[in-house]
Design an enzyme around this catalytic site. Structure first.
Site, PDB file in Angstrom:
ATOM      1  N   HIS A 254       0.845  -1.201   0.000  1.00 18.82           N
ATOM      2  CA  HIS A 254       0.000   0.000   0.000  1.00 18.82           C
ATOM      3  C   HIS A 254       0.872   1.238   0.000  1.00 18.82           C
ATOM      4  O   HIS A 254       1.897   1.274   0.675  1.00 18.82           O
ATOM      5  CB  HIS A 254      -0.921   0.001   1.235  1.00 18.82           C
ATOM      6  CG  HIS A 254      -2.075   0.938   1.127  1.00 18.82           C
ATOM      7  ND1 HIS A 254      -1.965   2.279   1.392  1.00 18.82           N
ATOM      8  CD2 HIS A 254      -3.359   0.716   0.772  1.00 18.82           C
ATOM      9  CE1 HIS A 254      -3.150   2.842   1.201  1.00 18.82           C
ATOM     10  NE2 HIS A 254      -4.016   1.927   0.830  1.00 18.82           N
ATOM     11  N   GLU A 309      -7.972  -4.306  -0.755  1.00 22.01           N
ATOM     12  CA  GLU A 309      -8.511  -4.920  -1.971  1.00 22.01           C
ATOM     13  C   GLU A 309      -8.528  -6.455  -1.856  1.00 22.01           C
ATOM     14  O   GLU A 309      -9.382  -7.108  -2.427  1.00 22.01           O
ATOM     15  CB  GLU A 309      -7.664  -4.526  -3.198  1.00 22.01           C
ATOM     16  CG  GLU A 309      -7.523  -3.049  -3.435  1.00 22.01           C
ATOM     17  CD  GLU A 309      -8.778  -2.387  -3.982  1.00 22.01           C
ATOM     18  OE1 GLU A 309      -9.762  -3.103  -4.214  1.00 22.01           O
ATOM     19  OE2 GLU A 309      -8.761  -1.169  -4.158  1.00 22.01           O
TER      20      GLU A 309
HETATM   21  C1  LIG Z   1      -0.163  -1.007  -4.012  1.00 20.16           C
HETATM   22  C2  LIG Z   1       1.249  -0.696  -4.584  1.00 20.16           C
HETATM   23  C3  LIG Z   1       1.067  -0.059  -5.970  1.00 20.16           C
HETATM   24  C4  LIG Z   1       1.972   0.278  -3.664  1.00 20.16           C
HETATM   25  O1  LIG Z   1       3.210   0.549  -4.258  1.00 20.16           O
HETATM   26  P1  LIG Z   1       4.430   1.320  -3.545  1.00 20.16           P
HETATM   27  O2  LIG Z   1       4.132   1.587  -2.127  1.00 20.16           O
HETATM   28  O3  LIG Z   1       4.773   2.448  -4.416  1.00 20.16           O
HETATM   29  O4  LIG Z   1       5.572   0.220  -3.578  1.00 20.16           O
HETATM   30  P2  LIG Z   1       6.645   0.007  -4.725  1.00 20.16           P
HETATM   31  O5  LIG Z   1       5.941  -0.204  -6.021  1.00 20.16           O
HETATM   32  O6  LIG Z   1       7.643   1.123  -4.663  1.00 20.16           O
HETATM   33  O7  LIG Z   1       7.331  -1.347  -4.280  1.00 20.16           O
HETATM   34  C5  LIG Z   1       8.321  -1.459  -3.251  1.00 20.16           C
HETATM   35  C6  LIG Z   1       8.981  -2.837  -3.334  1.00 20.16           C
HETATM   36  O8  LIG Z   1       8.028  -3.820  -2.895  1.00 20.16           O
HETATM   37  C7  LIG Z   1       7.731  -4.711  -3.966  1.00 20.16           C
HETATM   38  N1  LIG Z   1       6.295  -4.930  -3.960  1.00 20.16           N
HETATM   39  C8  LIG Z   1       5.333  -4.020  -3.673  1.00 20.16           C
HETATM   40  N2  LIG Z   1       4.126  -4.602  -3.727  1.00 20.16           N
HETATM   41  C9  LIG Z   1       4.343  -5.901  -4.059  1.00 20.16           C
HETATM   42  C10 LIG Z   1       3.491  -6.994  -4.289  1.00 20.16           C
HETATM   43  N3  LIG Z   1       2.162  -6.880  -4.147  1.00 20.16           N
HETATM   44  N4  LIG Z   1       4.031  -8.171  -4.625  1.00 20.16           N
HETATM   45  C11 LIG Z   1       5.372  -8.314  -4.748  1.00 20.16           C
HETATM   46  N5  LIG Z   1       6.235  -7.307  -4.535  1.00 20.16           N
HETATM   47  C12 LIG Z   1       5.727  -6.120  -4.207  1.00 20.16           C
HETATM   48  C13 LIG Z   1       8.184  -4.019  -5.236  1.00 20.16           C
HETATM   49  O9  LIG Z   1       8.512  -4.968  -6.228  1.00 20.16           O
HETATM   50  C14 LIG Z   1       9.381  -3.260  -4.737  1.00 20.16           C
HETATM   51  O10 LIG Z   1      10.440  -4.180  -4.634  1.00 20.16           O
HETATM   52  P3  LIG Z   1      11.982  -3.703  -4.904  1.00 20.16           P
HETATM   53  O11 LIG Z   1      12.317  -2.816  -3.742  1.00 20.16           O
HETATM   54  O12 LIG Z   1      12.737  -4.984  -4.945  1.00 20.16           O
HETATM   55  O13 LIG Z   1      11.962  -2.971  -6.222  1.00 20.16           O
HETATM   56  C15 LIG Z   1       2.055  -1.990  -4.709  1.00 20.16           C
HETATM   57  O14 LIG Z   1       2.266  -2.531  -3.429  1.00 20.16           O
HETATM   58  C16 LIG Z   1       1.446  -3.003  -5.638  1.00 20.16           C
HETATM   59  O15 LIG Z   1       1.671  -2.946  -6.853  1.00 20.16           O
HETATM   60  N6  LIG Z   1       0.672  -3.984  -5.104  1.00 20.16           N
HETATM   61  C17 LIG Z   1       0.085  -4.997  -5.938  1.00 20.16           C
HETATM   62  C18 LIG Z   1      -1.166  -4.522  -6.615  1.00 20.16           C
HETATM   63  C19 LIG Z   1      -2.303  -4.314  -5.672  1.00 20.16           C
HETATM   64  O16 LIG Z   1      -2.527  -5.020  -4.705  1.00 20.16           O
HETATM   65  N7  LIG Z   1      -3.115  -3.309  -5.987  1.00 20.16           N
HETATM   66  C20 LIG Z   1      -4.334  -3.052  -5.284  1.00 20.16           C
HETATM   67  C21 LIG Z   1      -5.498  -3.295  -6.158  1.00 20.16           C
HETATM   68  S1  LIG Z   1      -5.687  -4.951  -6.719  1.00 20.16           S
END
Ligand SMILES: CC(C)(COP(=O)(O)OP(=O)(O)OC[C@H]1O[C@@H](n2cnc3c(N)ncnc32)[C@H](O)[C@@H]1OP(=O)(O)O)[C@@H](O)C(=O)NCCC(=O)NCCS
Length: 376
Positions: A254, A309
């Protein structure tokens, strides 16, 4: 004045309605933890709390429930308007049309009232269910006055008396969707109301904002993941293969909550209580536990927790609400928060009027050179 894209960090209102505390993983509705409300209270009680600033006494709750039961009935002209729309129209558009028509039919006006909040909140599940059944060519199911808000929604969707476990799960979900600060739809509604427009018009605007995928969410990706996993045995190998490929597990992580999302926690608690009675719940809990372990292994120190979610999808899937109704169902819960904000806006009203910075061309001055834009 600096332009803040997306108004991020800009404070546009004081509110007594909710606190969203991302650092500490807290969501508070008028002094009560949303999680505690979700597991212990009925939708009607939590909505009363948002509208009135206090929980109802027993007789007040009974009265409110009776009024909402009456308000749940769909007026015939609104049904005819829904019938006239093409079946392929998006359900959020049908909902918005029906709410707007209700305002025209009933003559809503400024200032907003708690009675109108009750009316609009009560009728939204009826509109959604009417539309969903019409889309499948099924006859409408009239609301059942002896059932509460969550139970009635399931009943009107299926025509069958819902299982108590499903009612409890949906009730908790709807309460946790009710309110989340000054998000885009709530803000949109407050802006409309601030012109001294009526509550129905403001809710129509909020529904329009909620329709957008950046706001209304897409827990359907989580459903797709759960369906692809299918069984407990497949959970670990399936998720390992996603993580090995550098992919993401849907429903985890998140941007704001860097600790446990209180809404996910509450939904898990409700789900756990019901686990064993429903294989879909059971699979979701197992997948979550496995995912948390694997995320710690593959992404140590990233603070990746279950987001709302994940359990939204798990719960809606388990109570058999189809994916196309996820955003409308979220809206049915959020109605209570929107209307509470509209009442609050009216009590402190000043019209919203931010400024813009003109970045376009200037008229040419006498020498043929553009005039200087002195406002930039
Ligand atoms: C929700 C979300 C966009 C938040 O993103 P954020 O806080 O900006 O986090 P980042 O994208 O910078 O990710 C940080 C690290 O955690 C990892 N990470 C974050 N969420 C992850 C997930 N759900 N699964 C695997 N790895 C994940 C990233 O790959 C990144 O790894 P790295 O440091 O090796 O590059 C992200 O956690 C995500 O994409 N989650 C999955 C999609 C999701 O659940 N969306 C909600 C609606 S279905």
């Amino acid at each position: 004045m600096a332009n803040v894209t997306g108004l991020e960090g800009v404070v546009a209102a004081d509110t007594d309605i909710s606190l969203v505390d991302g650092e500490n993983g807290r969501l508070v509705y008028r002094g009560y933890g949303a999680k505690e409300l979700a597991v212990a209270k009925r939708f009607e009680e939590a909505a009363f709390l948002l509208w009135n600033g206090r929980l109802p006494e027993r007789d007040e709750l009974e009265q409110a429930e009776k009024r909402m039961a009456t308000h749940r009935e769909l007026p015939e002209p609104i049904a005819r308007i829904l019938d006239a729309l093409p079946p392929a129209a998006p359900v959020m558009s049908a909902l918005q049309t029906a709410i707007a028509a209700l305002g025209a039919l009933e003559g809503d006006q400024w200032p907003p009232t708690a009675a109108r909040a009750e009316r609009l909140t009560a009728i939204v599940p009826t509109i959604i269910a009417y539309w969903a059944r019409k889309a499948k060519g099924l006859p409408a199911v009239q609301p059942e006055p002896r059932l509460g808000h969550a139970a009635n929604y399931l009943y009107m969707l299926t025509g069958r008396r819902p299982e108590e476990a499903h009612v409890q799960a949906l009730n908790a979900y709807l309460i946790l969707c009710m309110e989340h600060g000054l998000n885009a739809s709530t803000f949109a509604g407050r802006v409309i109301l601030s012109t001294q427009s009526d509550m129905t018009s403001a809710v129509c605007g909020a529904v329009g904002a909620m329709k957008g995928p950046l706001h209304g969410g897409a827990p359907s990706e989580v459903v797709a993941m759960l369906e692809a996993i299918g069984t407990k045995e497949r959970a670990e190998p399936w998720m390992r293969s996603v993580l090995e490929r550098g992919g993401r597990l849907m429903g985890f992580g998140h941007r704001i909550y860097k600790t446990k999302d209180p809404r996910a926690e509450a939904l898990r608690e409700v789900t756990l209580r019901l686990t064993g009675r429903d294989p879909a719940f059971d699979l979701a809990v197992f997948v979550e536990q496995t995912a948390i372990r694997l995320l710690e292994e593959y992404k140590p120190g990233r603070r990746l927790y279950t987001n709302v979610e994940f359990y939204a999808a798990a719960i809606l899937r388990a109570v058999r609400i189809p994916a196309e109704l996820f955003t409308p169902t979220f809206t049915a819960g959020r109605m209570a928060g929107w209307t509470a904000h509209l009442l609050e806006q009216a009590s402190v009203n000043r019209i919203f009027r931010p400024q813009s910075v003109y970045t376009g061309p200037m008229p040419l001055a006498e020498g043929g050179e553009p005039e200087r834009n002195a406002t930039r």
